[in-house]
Enzyme design. Structure first.
Site, short mmCIF file in Angstrom:
data_model
loop_
_atom_site.label_atom_id
_atom_site.label_comp_id
_atom_site.label_asym_id
_atom_site.label_seq_id
_atom_site.Cartn_x
_atom_site.Cartn_y
_atom_site.Cartn_z
N PHE B 108 0.95 -1.23 0.00
CA PHE B 108 -0.07 -0.05 -0.13
C PHE B 108 0.99 1.27 -0.04
O PHE B 108 1.67 1.21 0.87
CB PHE B 108 -0.96 -0.13 1.19
N ALA B 109 0.59 2.27 -1.02
CA ALA B 109 1.44 3.34 -1.07
C ALA B 109 0.57 4.34 -1.23
O ALA B 109 0.12 4.81 -2.43
CB ALA B 109 2.42 3.19 -2.30
N LYS B 112 1.64 10.45 0.82
CA LYS B 112 3.20 10.27 0.84
C LYS B 112 4.01 9.37 0.74
O LYS B 112 5.07 9.18 0.43
CB LYS B 112 3.70 11.44 1.88
N ASP B 198 4.80 -3.99 4.04
CA ASP B 198 4.71 -2.31 4.14
C ASP B 198 5.65 -1.83 3.03
O ASP B 198 6.82 -2.41 2.61
CB ASP B 198 5.30 -2.12 5.42
N VAL B 199 5.24 -0.73 2.61
CA VAL B 199 6.02 -0.16 1.59
C VAL B 199 7.39 0.63 2.02
O VAL B 199 8.15 0.89 1.25
CB VAL B 199 5.07 0.83 0.81
N ASP B 200 7.09 0.84 3.18
CA ASP B 200 8.24 1.87 3.58
C ASP B 200 9.48 0.90 4.18
O ASP B 200 10.11 1.49 5.27
CB ASP B 200 7.59 2.92 4.88
N HIS B 220 8.10 -9.65 15.26
CA HIS B 220 8.58 -8.00 15.33
C HIS B 220 10.00 -7.94 15.87
O HIS B 220 10.26 -8.55 16.88
CB HIS B 220 7.38 -7.68 15.99
N PRO B 221 10.92 -7.03 15.25
CA PRO B 221 12.09 -6.93 15.76
C PRO B 221 12.45 -6.25 16.96
O PRO B 221 13.29 -6.49 17.65
CB PRO B 221 12.81 -6.08 14.77
N GLU B 290 -2.44 -4.45 13.12
CA GLU B 290 -1.54 -4.95 13.65
C GLU B 290 -2.23 -5.82 15.02
O GLU B 290 -1.65 -7.07 15.29
CB GLU B 290 -0.16 -4.38 14.02
#
Lengths: 378, 341
Positions: B108-109, B112, B198-200, B220-221, B290
């Site tokens: 998803f983008a 911005k 995730d796109v980022d 999750h890290p 999430e």
């Protein structure tokens, strides 16, 4: 519980019912108009209630209620097809120790290079797994062959199975023997039963060993397909010493042989003659698996036993008998058809072997025996 | 008199028929994934049984004694945890190549966030299922701004327009619905697996067939060494995403999850439904989808778990057990890119 049920599409049923209603209206057109309307009104009202009731019930249905015979989630259309890999559902609010990806059993390898889990003590949580599997109402079959003098091992096998093998679950033992009268009476807990099947004697122990695959294949075809989820095929000359339970369940399950798990693959006792169907070349093979303990979902084990049995016969036509009979064929099968779960040598040890440091518990182990005394031939 | 009796009998018969239908319906339960899997079962049958390996394939001998010992590679329910060094690509690739799979990825983008797309797509070309059939679905409110990225054979990209949103939380929340609809409308019968990413973030290392499974989660890290009492689960019992203290296995990423399309469809559908149920009670879970994903995966145990190698965060310093970073969220100025705080 049905194992290979078809998905039932009710939309067709409801349309048929509606069509039926329309036909009824046509036939009765000369009747009193008011009465027809009353009847139709009542009928449609009741139909509406029924649809609403079903719609509400359907929304709360858990799709994973389908049976274990095919996959954990979803359902199968027919015997030959499978639903996608499912997942395990855990009861809400179940309390157990927090899992970690940093701390745990790390002195052994718990996953194969194709990412199948390897089951060792300390790598799984038995309470969690039992709580996951209990609601699924699964049924486990076990086959054991006690031919000739091997009937002497049955009592210990069956009694220790009562104490350790899938305790609390539905278990059906299938004993294959040429001496049905010698099968001991062992008191079994609720939900557990035993069936005796008569098989012919044999002059060679290799023959008995070789025929097992075919007999297991037929058992699955004739009896287990529709009522059993998992099957384990076990050697009779062994006893249970510790838990063997839901941690061992998966589609295709192999046990790593206790004698070879630290050995270079080139000296594993695979069948090495290229002319045999069981041939595994040098530089090939993953582990040496036990012919004395293997299992999985019934359709997987069916495919395994059928293939091994056919390959054994093909070899026989060429005058070849593989190095370790069905065990060689099983190893060949599992080289190509990767097991989806491996059980560590805890799951089939040998009483004469001294314990190794990585073996924290022995669950099932071959008893010490005098082969000359019990085999029909050398 | 006769016609009255006849009508009564007819009504009774029809009622009886209706009850019979209802009874039969309840006995043979219909489940949504069931119908879909019947339709798609034929295309996925062969590779969902057990892995089949080509004969004479040569690779390093496996061991149950020697291997990666500094990490845990299996969960308490015996799902594998994927770390570098635990799997052999020389073995896995031929197994999966033979199955002629098709892997979808959704990204998803919106607003911005479109600025992250080029790096995402270009690095995916280098690392994400290289050599396999990949179909990337880009959801954006600015279709014209989607960069042209040269893709290898067997790989393609589709753009789907979505509305803009004033709150980033809304964008995040709608993703589940859009993923569900994508799977229902397009993926069944065409794609075997889907990953929702995730796109980022950018790919830095191999992400391939070792990640394939029925239901796949990424740890999750930020929390994998923490006690579960501090996991940012939704903690209000009123929410459908609620996980109580003393419960929960891991904290999973909303920014990377996947699996078989049927499984992900069920996940997305459930999360979407639960998000709506919460909204009706004016609750928004702590971390939106999430939180719902974590709730879903607490009950529906993932069949495979990817270590934090599979979604790291660029701002985090490397930990000793992380031997490779495959996919990582880039450093960003949230104030600049989010439509709201």
């Amino acid at each position: 519980m049905p194992k290979f049920t078809t998905c039932w599409v009710t939309r067709n049923k409801l349309s048929a019912l509606f069509a039926l209603h329309l036909d009824y209206l046509d036939l009765q057109c000369e009747m009193n108009l008011l009465s027809i309307k009353a009847v139709s009104g009542i009928f449609l009202f009741v139909l509406l209630l029924g649809v609403m009731y079903n719609f509400n019930t359907n929304r709360t249905l858990e799709p994973s209620e389908k049976t274990e015979g095919t996959s954990v989630d979803g359902c199968a259309a027919k015997t030959i097809t499978f639903c996608p890999e499912g997942h395990l559902k855990s009861p809400d609010h179940l309390k157990y120790k927090q899992p970690s990806i940093i701390h745990g059993r790390t002195n052994v390898v718990t996953v194969t290079p194709w990412l199948a889990p390897v089951v060792w003590e300390g790598s799984f949580n038995p309470n969690l797994l039992d709580a996951i599997y209990k609601p699924k109402n699964i049924s486990i079959a076990a086959t054991v062959f006690a031919v000739g003098k091997y009937t002497m091992f049955l009592k210990d096998f069956l009694e220790t199975a009562e104490q350790h093998f899938f305790v609390g679950f539905t278990v059906h033992m299938h004993v294959f023997t040429d001496k049905p009268k010698e099968v001991p009476k062992v008191k079994m807990a609720a939900g557990r039963k035993l069936t005796v099947h008569t098989v012919p004697s044999a002059d060679r122990w290799q023959e008995i060993s070789a025929r097992r695959m075919e007999i297991i294949q037929k058992l699955i075809e004739e009896e287990l397909q529709d009522n059993t989820d998992y099957i384990f095929c076990l050697d009779v000359d062994s006893k249970f010493y510790d838990r063997w339970g839901t941690e061992s369940l998966d589609r295709l399950v192999a046990v790593i042989h206790p004698g070879y798990y630290k050995t270079n693959r080139d000296v594993l006792p695979y069948e090495r003659r290229p002319s045999s169907k069981a041939y595994i070349g040098l530089g090939e093979g993953d582990f040496y698996y036990c012919g004395g303990a293997y299992g999985g979902q019934v359709q997987e084990v069916h495919q395994l036993t059928k293939t091994c049995s056919e390959n054994f016969k093909d070899d026989a036509k060429k005058g070849i008998e593989a190095a370790w009979q069905e065990e060689s064929h099983l190893n060949r099968y599992m080289w190509i058809n990767k097991p989806t779960k491996l059980l560590s040598p805890e799951y089939l040890w040998q009483d004469f072997k001294s314990k190794e440091p990585e073996i924290h518990t022995i669950r099932f182990s071959g008893v010490i025996k005098n082969y000359a005394a019990i085999r029909p031939n050398a | 008199m006769n016609s009255l009796n006849f009508k009564s009998v007819t009504v009774i018969v029809l009622l009886g028929l209706l009850l019979g239908v209802m009874y039969t319906y309840k006995t043979y339960r219909v489940c949504d994934p069931c119908e879909l899997t019947v339709r798609s079962a034929v295309t996925i049958i062969t590779h969902e049984v057990h892995p089949v390996s080509p004969d004479h394939l040569k690779y390093k001998q496996p061991s149950i004694i020697n291997g990666r010992k500094d990490v845990v590679t299996v969960t308490p329910w015996l799902a594998p945890v994927v770390w570098e060094g635990t799997f052999d690509p020389d073995l896995l690739n031929p197994i999966y190549k033979a199955q002629n799979l098709s892997i979808a990825a959704s990204v998803f983008a919106v607003g911005k966030y479109i600025k992250f797309l080029r790096d995402f797509l270009e690095t995916a070309e280098l690392h994400f299922f290289v050599g396999f059939n990949v179909h990337i679905y880009v959801f954006t409110d600015q279709p014209k701004a989607v960069p042209q990225v040269k893709m290898a054979a067997g790989r393609q990209l589709s753009v789907r327009s979505v509305p803009s949103a004033k709150r980033w939380q809304e964008i995040s929340a709608r993703r589940m619905e859009l993923i569900q609809e994508l799977i229902e409308a397009e993926l069944h019968g065409n794609n075997d697996y889907i990953f929702c990413l995730d796109v980022d973030s950018k790919f830095h290392g191999h992400w391939g067939v070792e990640s394939l499974g029925g239901l796949v989660a990424v740890i999750h890290p930020g929390y994998y060494k923490d006690d579960r009492s501090v996991f940012p689960y939704e903690r209000r019992p009123l929410s459908t995403a609620y996980i109580a203290p003393g419960e929960g296995d891991f904290y999973y990423c909303g920014g990377a999850f996947g699996g078989h399309v049927g499984e992900v469809q069920q996940l997305a559908k459930t999360c979407r439904q639960n998000f709506r149920d919460d909204a009706e009670r004016e609750i928004e879970a702590a971390w939106q989808e999430e939180s719902h994903l974590n709730r879903y995966m607490w009950i529906n145990k993932p069949s495979k778990i990817l270590s934090p190698e599979y979604l790291w965060q660029d701002f985090k310093s490397r930990e000793p057990e992380i031997h490779i970073i495959r996919f990582s969220g880039v450093v960003k100025n949230y104030a600049e890119i989010r439509p709201n705080i």
